[in-house]
Design a protein around this motif. Structure first.
Motif, PDB file in Angstrom:
ATOM      1  N   GLY A   6       0.803  -1.219   0.000  1.00  0.00           N
ATOM      2  CA  GLY A   6       0.000   0.000   0.000  1.00  0.00           C
ATOM      3  C   GLY A   6       0.835   1.268   0.000  1.00  0.00           C
ATOM      4  N   LYS A   7       0.145   2.403  -0.041  1.00  0.00           N
ATOM      5  CA  LYS A   7       0.800   3.711  -0.152  1.00  0.00           C
ATOM      6  C   LYS A   7       1.699   4.021   1.043  1.00  0.00           C
ATOM      7  N   ILE A   8       1.187   3.834   2.259  1.00  0.00           N
ATOM      8  CA  ILE A   8       1.981   4.139   3.462  1.00  0.00           C
ATOM      9  C   ILE A   8       3.193   3.212   3.522  1.00  0.00           C
ATOM     10  N   ASP A   9       2.983   1.935   3.218  1.00  0.00           N
ATOM     11  CA  ASP A   9       4.068   0.955   3.220  1.00  0.00           C
ATOM     12  C   ASP A   9       5.148   1.352   2.216  1.00  0.00           C
ATOM     13  N   ARG A  10       4.726   1.824   1.051  1.00  0.00           N
ATOM     14  CA  ARG A  10       5.693   2.256   0.031  1.00  0.00           C
ATOM     15  C   ARG A  10       6.512   3.455   0.506  1.00  0.00           C
ATOM     16  N   ILE A  11       5.850   4.401   1.152  1.00  0.00           N
ATOM     17  CA  ILE A  11       6.556   5.591   1.638  1.00  0.00           C
ATOM     18  C   ILE A  11       7.595   5.200   2.687  1.00  0.00           C
ATOM     19  N   GLY A  46       5.856  -2.503  -6.525  1.00  0.00           N
ATOM     20  CA  GLY A  46       4.656  -2.628  -5.717  1.00  0.00           C
ATOM     21  C   GLY A  46       4.342  -4.033  -5.248  1.00  0.00           C
ATOM     22  N   TRP A  47       5.324  -4.887  -5.253  1.00  0.00           N
ATOM     23  CA  TRP A  47       5.128  -6.287  -4.884  1.00  0.00           C
ATOM     24  C   TRP A  47       6.265  -6.756  -3.990  1.00  0.00           C
ATOM     25  N   CYS A  48       5.904  -7.428  -2.887  1.00  0.00           N
ATOM     26  CA  CYS A  48       6.885  -7.933  -1.936  1.00  0.00           C
ATOM     27  C   CYS A  48       6.739  -9.445  -1.842  1.00  0.00           C
ATOM     28  N   PRO A  49       7.781 -10.221  -2.194  1.00  0.00           N
ATOM     29  CA  PRO A  49       7.674 -11.682  -2.153  1.00  0.00           C
ATOM     30  C   PRO A  49       7.284 -12.250  -0.788  1.00  0.00           C
ATOM     31  N   PRO A  50       7.873 -11.801   0.340  1.00  0.00           N
ATOM     32  CA  PRO A  50       7.423 -12.349   1.620  1.00  0.00           C
ATOM     33  C   PRO A  50       5.950 -12.040   1.915  1.00  0.00           C
ATOM     34  N   TYR A  51       5.482 -10.862   1.517  1.00  0.00           N
ATOM     35  CA  TYR A  51       4.067 -10.545   1.708  1.00  0.00           C
ATOM     36  C   TYR A  51       3.201 -11.529   0.925  1.00  0.00           C
ATOM     37  N   ALA A  52       3.600 -11.828  -0.305  1.00  0.00           N
ATOM     38  CA  ALA A  52       2.842 -12.774  -1.124  1.00  0.00           C
ATOM     39  C   ALA A  52       2.852 -14.164  -0.488  1.00  0.00           C
ATOM     40  N   LEU A  53       3.977 -14.563   0.053  1.00  0.00           N
ATOM     41  CA  LEU A  53       4.104 -15.878   0.674  1.00  0.00           C
ATOM     42  C   LEU A  53       3.174 -16.021   1.874  1.00  0.00           C
ATOM     43  N   PHE A  54       3.057 -14.963   2.676  1.00  0.00           N
ATOM     44  CA  PHE A  54       2.233 -15.009   3.878  1.00  0.00           C
ATOM     45  C   PHE A  54       0.823 -14.457   3.682  1.00  0.00           C
ATOM     46  N   GLY A  55       0.499 -14.052   2.459  1.00  0.00           N
ATOM     47  CA  GLY A  55      -0.847 -13.558   2.170  1.00  0.00           C
ATOM     48  C   GLY A  55      -1.146 -12.181   2.727  1.00  0.00           C
ATOM     49  N   ILE A  56      -0.122 -11.365   2.877  1.00  0.00           N
ATOM     50  CA  ILE A  56      -0.296 -10.015   3.438  1.00  0.00           C
ATOM     51  C   ILE A  56      -0.542  -9.030   2.296  1.00  0.00           C
TER      52      ILE A  56
END
Length: 65
Positions: A6-11, A46-56
């Motif tokens: 998301g936007k805040i995470d990107r910042i 805009g994509w993070c592999p660990p986030y994808a792995l854990f469904g975040i």
């Protein structure tokens, strides 16, 4: 690869990535440089592999096709 940052995470990632990259360059710390570059790349795509792995998902809306 769908957006999962998301936007805040990107910042936050961009600020930390630039700081780590600058600090790593100034002090010759390769590990800080690599982590900084990885953070900046995740901001750009805009994509993070660990986030994808854990469904975040921190803010991107899934597309309804």
């Amino acid at each position: 690869m769908t957006c999962n940052i998301g936007k805040i995470d990107r910042i936050i990632r961009a600020v930390i990535g630039v700081a780590l990259l600058g600090w790593g360059i100034m002090n010759g710390n390769i590990i800080a440089d690599v982590i900084g570059v990885v953070l900046l790349l995740t901001v750009i795509i805009g994509w993070c592999p660990p986030y994808a792995l854990f469904g975040i998902n921190t803010g991107c809306k899934p597309k309804n096709d």
